[in-house]
Motif scaffolding. Structure first.
Motif, short mmCIF file in Angstrom:
data_model
loop_
_atom_site.label_atom_id
_atom_site.label_comp_id
_atom_site.label_asym_id
_atom_site.label_seq_id
_atom_site.Cartn_x
_atom_site.Cartn_y
_atom_site.Cartn_z
N SER A 134 65.30 -45.82 -33.67
CA SER A 134 66.85 -45.79 -33.30
C SER A 134 66.86 -44.86 -31.78
N SER A 135 68.05 -45.28 -31.16
CA SER A 135 68.05 -44.74 -29.89
C SER A 135 69.77 -44.59 -29.77
N ALA A 136 70.16 -43.44 -29.01
CA ALA A 136 71.53 -43.17 -28.33
C ALA A 136 72.02 -44.20 -27.56
N SER A 137 71.18 -44.97 -26.75
CA SER A 137 71.42 -45.96 -25.89
C SER A 137 70.26 -47.03 -26.03
N PRO A 138 70.67 -47.91 -27.01
CA PRO A 138 69.61 -48.80 -27.29
C PRO A 138 69.68 -50.02 -26.24
N LYS A 162 78.68 -38.17 -22.83
CA LYS A 162 77.80 -37.22 -22.64
C LYS A 162 76.28 -37.35 -23.73
N ALA A 163 76.59 -37.86 -24.93
CA ALA A 163 75.63 -38.23 -25.64
C ALA A 163 74.69 -39.11 -25.11
N ASP A 164 75.40 -40.32 -24.41
CA ASP A 164 74.29 -41.27 -23.77
C ASP A 164 73.58 -40.61 -22.70
N PHE A 165 74.31 -39.89 -21.83
CA PHE A 165 73.73 -39.31 -20.73
C PHE A 165 72.41 -38.11 -21.28
N GLN A 166 72.88 -37.58 -22.36
CA GLN A 166 71.84 -36.54 -22.91
C GLN A 166 70.53 -37.32 -23.19
#
Length: 854
Positions: free
Chosen positions: A653-657, A523-527
């Motif tokens: 920074s990134s939730a999906s680096p 969900k975090a990655d999708f967001q």
């Protein structure tokens, strides 16, 4: 201390959602709680008023009808002033209201119909018998509900000891108007003035600005359910002394037999009998302790009370039970231990169940509590004689039985020290079936070796059960014994299945928790992707709507045609190279110039045209030095200036680096600062930064405290480069891993070019780049492994812009100073081989793994 007796503050309202008012006579609803009714109406809360009696006492028969109508009309007129609607009249005869099951059930039905959570009723200490009967009936009704309802007892003829005072100062005039509607009563005595005076008196403990108040005893259903005696305390004693007992009925006599050891808990047992709604009861107390037993005060009861064996010898439990049976006169018999209690409706429920089922033995459920009165479990099983052969599931005060069963020879077997009740139930069970009355209405206190107690001695219990089976083994019908054994085996099998199910449930729970964690991450990655997409979509819409986009449309069309042919790319590339190499400057200045050119808007266009085929030039500061020691000194000075500024260094920074950059530190804080500062300016690719500090001893800790956007691992000792890289790789989340030395500075465009190359070359395992020395010369453009195993950097000290170093090609390996590889591949190969710990040649070994193509 005074405020513990009477409130010293008043409230302006009693919060609730719906209200029911019970008034014994027409006028009590106004006298007792008229102010509260107006408060509820003002807050939009529905109020229902029920007048229980017709109020016609003391009037000649020929005038009664008109008098009752007048009183009802007076109540209706008062209702208009209060604003709640119209009252409902139950029309019980005045002074003939009785506390009992009929009235209680009628009140319960009214509560259920109106769905109320606050009920007003006259206090149980009122002088009028109708007031007391209604109050006590409402108390019992609320107790049976047990939750989500509150009771407010009000005063009319007898002041009570309140725990709540309601400020009605602003409602005095309206309440007086409503009270003056009761002309028929005020003619006899100015009740309106009396109540006004009572309300004024209630301000005695309140602030001066409060001029009138109504008094209430406010209690919750939970409090009544837990301890109904607390509300009454000694009130029933006072009523008995005044000659005001509750009305009885022509019903069978029930004998309650108590085997007493003269313990303090006997008082609770007797009090619970005194509150029974069933009125025809005798209590037989058998002095089992022996000697002089504490005298029993008959003023406590509206029942017959007997004390047996006063001054006699001590008796066993079993002997005391038989003596109690002999002394009892009731048609129905019930045992109650002197440390247990029964609910107010217990005997009524049992008698009612026996009469409706024509049974000779009935029993109901019992709650089991510990010494602190905390409920542990309850017993409320359906009747099953086979179950009785296995264990006693009916505490002694759960069972009511007919005295006539004793004629068949049933009595307590005096060979039993314990389980005498179990044996007695077995005797009765051979004579007649037991009828179960579902629900709980008695309390059993755990103690000693009763078999129900948590503290019972298992050896003692086993011996006691052996005595029971020694007597009954030949009397139990064979088919019932066989069924009992079959059930025991079935219970064992079910227990095993239950244990297996619990183990599976634990495993499923672990899987569920892992799935929840994975889902949360997804969900975090999708967001993150949604947010990024939203930004891109807004930028795209803004670009397409811009004037420059529309104006440059013809140019884009031309550029597209040229790009497809490749002519433009080749021509520009060759021209730039020729100009670059023709410049009459040294290599250091040439590199600096190229850096500035590539950072320009035109430089970015050139890099896109070259499609990652070249690595862009370096971004050098004005303090570029050929001497590395000078670089160290300059870097340290820059670090000190940064630390003194109290600023923070923010890393992207990134939730999906896309990339996880791995840095291993050991001292060299100044160079680390230069490395991290360059990363803070990198925007070409989304990445995360993972830093492992190998117990640095210089200013590295101070620097890391000022870093934001990185995940940092602090090792307690220096474990070397290789193990630190493996440790960081374990927690990386990017698609690619970049191993980067902390004394290296990442140049603009280098990371995005490397990622583009690896993405466009599926059969490549890793990529590296040209690594420059601080002098501007080449450290390496890939590395070579000779046949003897020695390694060398290709192009060492050469011109980095020489054409032989400026094209994409396969190499033996790339240095770990700048090494980009796929994380999935790195993990599948088991990370760096720990045989090379602490450092060196780990990247050389990694490049030689079969099928790994550099």
């Amino acid at each position: 201390m005074e405020n513990l007796l009477v409130p010293y503050q008043a409230t302006l309202s009693l919060p609730c959602k719906s209200v029911l008012v019970l008034a014994p006579h027409p006028d009590d609803e106004v006298f007792g709680c008229g102010g509260a009714i107006m408060r509820h109406v003002a807050h939009g809360i529905p109020v229902r008023v029920i007048v229980v009696s017709e109020g016609g006492h003391g009037v000649p028969p020929e005038e009664q009808v008109n008098y009752v109508r007048q009183r009802q009309h007076e109540s209706e007129e008062a209702a208009k002033i209060l604003g709640y609607g119209a009252p409902l009249f139950w029309s019980y005869r005045d002074r003939e209201i009785s506390y009992g099951e009929k009235l209680i059930n009628q009140i319960l039905a009214a509560i259920d119909e109106a769905k109320v959570d606050l009920i007003y009723a006259p206090s149980i200490w009122e002088i009028h018998p109708d007031h007391r009967a209604v109050g006590m009936a409402v108390v019992e009704a609320v107790r049976r509900i047990g939750k989500a309802v509150r009771l407010a007892l009000y005063e009319v003829g007898m002041p009570l000891r309140p725990n709540c005072l309601l400020d009605i100062s602003d409602l005095v005039d309206r309440k007086m108007q409503a009270m003056q509607c009761f002309v028929s009563q005020n003619e006899k005595q100015r009740y309106d003035l009396n109540i006004a005076a009572l309300n004024r008196y209630r301000t005695y403990t309140l602030p001066a600005e409060v001029t009138s108040a109504e008094a209430y005893v406010l209690v919750s259903a939970e409090e009544l359910a837990n301890d109904v005696l607390k509300l009454y305390q000694a009130e029933y004693i006072r009523q008995k002394d005044l000659g005001l007992p509750l009305a009885g009925h022509d019903i069978p006599l029930v004998s309650v037999i108590i085997r007493s050891m003269d313990r303090p808990t006997l008082s609770d047992a007797l009090d619970s009998i005194a509150l029974q709604t069933y009125s025809n009861i005798e209590v037989v107390v058998v002095n089992a302790k022996g000697g002089r037993h504490t005298e029993l005060d008959e003023k406590h009861f509206h029942v017959i009370l007997k004390l047996i064996n006063q001054g006699g010898h001590g008796l066993s439990r079993v002997r005391a039970a038989n003596i109690g049976l002999d002394a009892a006169q009731g048609e129905w018999l019930l045992f109650l231990d002197d440390d247990d209690t029964i609910d107010p409706d217990h005997i009524h429920r049992l008698i009612h169940g026996a009469q409706t089922s024509l049974a000779r033995v009935v029993y109901t459920g019992v709650r089991i509590v510990d010494q602190h009165f905390r409920e542990r479990y309850h017993l409320d099983e359906e009747w099953d004689r086979i179950r009785l052969w296995q264990a006693n599931f009916m505490p002694i005060h759960a069972v009511l039985f007919q005295r006539s069963l004793l004629a068949s020879g049933a009595k307590f077997d005096e060979r039993f020290d314990v389980y005498e009740d179990w044996d007695f139930w077995a005797q009765l069970a051979l004579e007649t079936p037991f009828i179960h009355i579902p629900g709980l209405s008695a309390t059993y206190r755990l103690a000693g070796n009763s078999g129900l107690s948590n503290d019972s001695d298992s050896h003692f219990v086993l011996q006691a059960r052996s005595v029971f089976y020694e007597k009954w083994r030949s009397k139990i019908p064979p088919h019932e014994l066989a069924t009992a054994f079959a059930r025991a085996e079935e219970a064992r099998n079910l227990n095993n299945k239950l244990r297996d199910s619990e183990n599976k449930l634990q495993m499923l729970d672990r899987d569920y928790q892992m799935s929840r964690s994975s889902l949360a991450k997804m969900k975090a990655d999708f967001q993150g992707l949604q947010d990024a997409y939203g930004i891109l979509e807004r930028d795209r819409a803004a670009l397409l709507a811009s004037t420059s986009w529309r104006v440059t449309a013809p140019l884009r069309w031309i550029m597209t045609k040229l790009r497809k042919s490749g002519f433009l790319r080749r021509s520009i590339f060759r021209a730039c190279r020729a100009i670059y190499h023709a410049l009459p400057i040294n290599s250091t200045l040439r590199i600096r110039l190229r850096s500035y050119a590539l950072r320009s808007p035109m430089g970015r266009i050139l890099q896109k045209l070259w499609g990652g085929g070249l690595i862009s030039g370096g971004q050098y500061s004005e303090t570029l030095s050929i001497d590395k020691e000078k670089v160290r000194a300059e870097s340290h000075a820059a670090l000190m200036k940064f630390l003194e500024s109290n600023q923070k260094l923010h890393l992207p920074s990134s939730a999906s680096p896309v990339v996880s950059i791995l840095l291993v530190l050991y001292n060299q804080a100044g160079l680390t600062y230069r490395c991290l500062k360059a990363l803070s300016e990198e925007r070409g690719v989304t990445f995360e930064t993972l830093i492992v500090d190998n117990a640095s001893e210089d200013a590295t800790h101070s620097l890391l405290d000022r870093i934001e956007g990185a995940r940092i691992i602090h090792n307690q000792e220096n474990e070397g480069f290789l193990l630190a890289c493996n440790r960081a790789a374990k927690i990386a989340t990017g698609e690619f891993l970049l191993f980067l030395n902390n004394d290296a500075v990442l140049l603009p465009g280098a990371l995005s070019a490397a990622v583009t190359r690896l993405q466009n070359t599926p059969d490549a395992g890793a990529v590296g780049g040209k690594i420059l020395l601080w002098s501007g010369r080449l450290q390496e453009a890939g590395s070579i492994i000779w046949q003897d195993g020695s390694c060398v950097g290709y192009g060492r000290d050469e011109d980095p812009d020489d054409s032989i170093f400026s094209h994409v090609r396969d190499v033996d390996y790339c240095s770990g100073a700048f090494l980009l590889t796929r994380r999935a591949l790195f993990e599948s190969m088991g990370r760096f081989d720990i045989d090379y710990a602490p450092a060196y040649y780990e990247e050389s070994d990694y490049s030689q793994i079969p099928r790994l193509n550099f």
